[in-house]
Design an enzyme around this catalytic site. Structure first.
Site, PDB file in Angstrom:
ATOM      1  NE  ARG A 153       8.120  13.578 -24.038  1.00  0.00           N
ATOM      2  CZ  ARG A 153       8.047  14.750 -23.417  1.00  0.00           C
ATOM      3  NH1 ARG A 153       7.041  15.009 -22.616  1.00  0.00           N
ATOM      4  NH2 ARG A 153       8.966  15.665 -23.608  1.00  0.00           N
ATOM      5  CD  GLU A 198      12.493  30.248 -21.038  1.00  0.00           C
ATOM      6  OE1 GLU A 198      12.243  31.331 -21.572  1.00  0.00           O
ATOM      7  OE2 GLU A 198      11.797  29.222 -21.191  1.00  0.00           O
TER       8      GLU A 198
END
Length: 180
Positions: free
Chosen positions: A63, A100
């Site tokens: 993006r 994560e």
């Protein structure tokens, strides 16, 4: 530019609750991208925040490319693509960063920027800052001077912008969404 002055951009960003998992408020820029006036305003205002001189605008996969290319045109620079590792065809240099659960890598072409080039890092959103910080390390490894980063959205409660500031980066965003 004060965030209150960017309410017209903020209002074009849709919030999708519980995506991709319960409790997450996803800030969806696709609604901003669909709006020609909103997109133009976004690029114009991001350009106003840049401190010259800039030699290249580096966009983060994927993006970030959507904002880096028109911003580079407006600033009269080239675009440097920061891709997921393994996506570029030539010789590359890469940087690993923590996720994560696990790690990932981003890469640039080894010859993407000349040593000392002033590079502006651009992405759609800054959250925890893991990818952006890795991008800064990667660009600096390539010899670039990176002092500025621009984002459409900041999620300040996640600490990414502050972490970039600790790395010596001036961080600018057009809007912030608290509590995410």
């Amino acid at each position: 530019m004060a965030e209150a002055e960017n309410e017209d951009i903020r209002s074009r960003i849709r919030t999708i609750p519980d995506f991709p998992k319960p409790g997450i408020q996803f800030r969806d820029i696709t609604t901003l991208l669909l709006d020609p006036e909103g997109l133009r305003l976004t690029i114009d205002r991001m350009a106003e925040q840049v401190e010259a001189p800039i030699d290249l605008v580096a966009g983060v996969d994927a993006r970030g490319f959507l904002f880096a290319a028109p911003l580079a045109i407006k600033l009269g620079t080239g675009v440097l693509l920061i891709r997921k590792d393994g996506k570029l065809p030539g010789a590359t240099i890469a940087e690993e960063y923590a996720l994560e659960y696990g790690t990932d890598r981003i890469a640039i072409h080894a010859d993407a920027c000349a040593p000392g080039a002033n590079v502006l890092l651009v992405d759609d959103l800054i959250a925890t800052g893991g990818t952006a910080r890795a991008a800064v390390r990667l660009l600096r490894k390539a010899g670039a001077t990176v002092q500025q980063a621009g984002f459409v959205v900041d999620l300040p409660d996640l600490g990414g912008a502050e972490a970039l500031r600790e790395d010596g980066i001036t961080v600018r965003s057009l809007v912030a969404f608290e509590g995410d």
